[in-house]
Design an enzyme around this catalytic site. Structure first.
Site, mmCIF file in Angstrom:
data_model
loop_
_atom_site.group_PDB
_atom_site.id
_atom_site.type_symbol
_atom_site.label_atom_id
_atom_site.label_comp_id
_atom_site.label_asym_id
_atom_site.label_seq_id
_atom_site.Cartn_x
_atom_site.Cartn_y
_atom_site.Cartn_z
ATOM 1 N N ASN A 1 -13.253 -39.589 -56.219
ATOM 2 C CA ASN A 1 -12.445 -40.646 -57.074
ATOM 3 C C ASN A 1 -11.398 -39.255 -57.040
ATOM 4 O OD1 ASN A 1 -13.569 -42.467 -58.562
ATOM 5 N ND2 ASN A 1 -13.596 -40.879 -60.118
ATOM 6 N N CYS B 1 -10.115 -42.994 -65.474
ATOM 7 C CA CYS B 1 -11.210 -41.569 -64.146
ATOM 8 C C CYS B 1 -10.006 -40.883 -63.522
ATOM 9 C CB CYS B 1 -11.946 -42.693 -63.595
ATOM 10 S SG CYS B 1 -13.355 -43.967 -64.064
#
Length: 433
Positions: free
Chosen positions: A211, A263
């Site tokens: 991420n 996220c």
């Protein structure tokens, strides 16, 4: 196999429904009685394309059930997934693991035979160790293995991502747990989805590293977009030119107003905090997070400039509120910072989003929510395209022109071609072009 999902939120519900669709028997456990009642009635707690049909179909087939009774829910489980929220903790930015720890203690009190406990929630390195310790402290005789199995689901494409993943990361060095996880994901073998077995801590770090890297690509192209504006280049051509290099790739090289969602913001911050705690700071990611926060409000300055430097007393139409299309998720959406900055500058806000209005109402004040894009643009001094929903890609520009108080478009997603929009009589501004 018998599978239990602790948490019927985004990750738990999508994962549970997909496992059930593979033929496993799945129980989703959630403490929210209202959510469970709505799921029994076929009402989804989130918007995700195809999810309602997947859930209701498997519920009717008897493979997917819902309960608030954790003890009953895990009674026959071969694998128990912890899929609860891990939001950023107020005050210090660390991931809040209170829900994970609470689930671990409740699981420990209820397990009665060998069970694989799987952390599906996004958690910092070492959380699996904590879960294992808590379970054995609560129930010293518990015969369990704790596994890390991070999710890589994109909101808006979660079902396809689960059923056709590019990798399945499983962190365990326990042979019995490895066999259980292999059998659990066996239906995906025909899709040639690779199972990557690693140590537990490695699996936990893979999620954060992935991420953070994607967030870095977004922030990189956004800064290149600013440079393109300064030197007279086109960021879309730059992105294509570098993206054709297969060492770089074209994905996540779309300039815009910054990243948001459930996220990237919290995971980059959690990685920064974890790295600081271990004395190994990640300076690049620290910068990425800071630059992204600054960028969102900077987009409001672009809107103000398009309104001759002053929006006081003017109406601004915001097209798109969610952080990306095909979701109702407003968490850390760029639209929030943009709207608040415009309101601080004296603007009146009209907004429209195909799915995100109800969530937006919980986060934004003094916003008029329109019924459709044209209603949103009525009387506006500028229309700002914030989220690239399909519904905004082919607007009737002649109609929009006639509805607006002044025909100005600020396209923060570079959906339209500048020359075509300007030919329709609009002033037009985009990102990096």
């Amino acid at each position: 196999m018998q599978v239990t999902m602790i948490g019927a939120g985004y990750v738990g519900l999508v994962s549970g429904a997909c496992f059930a669709d593979f033929g496993h028997d799945v129980v989703c456990v959630d403490l929210d009685q209202g959510k469970i009642d709505r799921l029994h009635a076929g009402i989804m707690p989130i918007y995700e394309p195809g999810l309602a049909e997947l859930v209701t179909g498997n519920a009717r087939a008897g493979r997917l059930t819902f309960t608030t009774d954790l003890k009953a829910g895990i009674a026959n489980a071969d694998a128990i997934f912890i899929a609860v929220g891990t939001p950023s903790r107020r005050g210090d930015g660390h991931a809040d693991l209170s829900y994970v720890h609470a689930a671990a203690k409740e699981i420990a009190a209820a397990v009665s035979r060998y069970t694989v406990i799987v952390t599906k929630s996004t958690v910092p390195v070492g959380t699996g160790d904590d879960v294992e310790r808590l379970i054995h402290e609560t129930n010293p005789d518990a015969d369990i293995a704790v596994v890390s199995n991070p999710e890589f689901l994109r909101e808006g494409a979660a079902i396809a991502d689960f059923k056709r993943p590019d990798r399945i990361v499983i962190g365990t060095e326990d042979a019995r747990a490895r066999a259980v996880m292999t059998e659990l994901y066996r239906p995906l073998f025909l899709n040639h989805s690779p199972l990557l077995f690693t140590s537990r801590r490695t699996a936990e770090l893979i999620k954060y590293a992935a991420n953070a890297f994607l967030a870095m690509k977004i922030t990189f192209i956004n800064e290149i977009a600013d440079l393109c504006e300064a030197v007279g280049a086109n960021v879309q051509d730059v992105a294509r030119g570098i993206g054709l290099d297969n060492r770089i790739g074209s994905k996540f090289l779309h300039a815009g107003p910054g990243y948001g969602g459930s996220c990237f913001p919290k995971d980059t911050l959690a990685l920064v905090k974890t790295a600081q705690d271990f004395g190994s700071p990640v300076r690049i990611i620290e910068t990425v997070a800071a630059v992204n926060d600054q960028r969102k409000r900077a987009m409001a300055k672009k809107v103000i400039a398009a309104c001759d430097g002053d929006v006081r007393g003017k109406t601004i139409a915001i097209l798109g509120l969610t952080f990306k299309p095909n979701t109702d998720d407003m968490r850390d959406s760029p639209s929030i910072a943009i709207i608040q900055a415009l309101q601080d500058a004296g603007a009146t806000i009209r907004a429209y989003d195909p799915e995100g209005v109800e969530q937006a109402k919980l986060m934004l004040k003094d916003v008029h929510y329109a019924a459709n894009p044209y209603d949103c643009c009525t009387g506006a001094h500028a229309a700002v395209l914030v989220t690239e929903w399909d519904a905004f890609r082919a607007l009737d520009l002649a109609r929009v022109h006639g509805l607006m108080a002044s025909p100005a478009i600020v396209d923060l997603r570079n959906v339209y071609r500048p020359d075509e929009v300007r030919a329709r009589g609009f002033t037009y501004d985009s990102v990096g072009r």
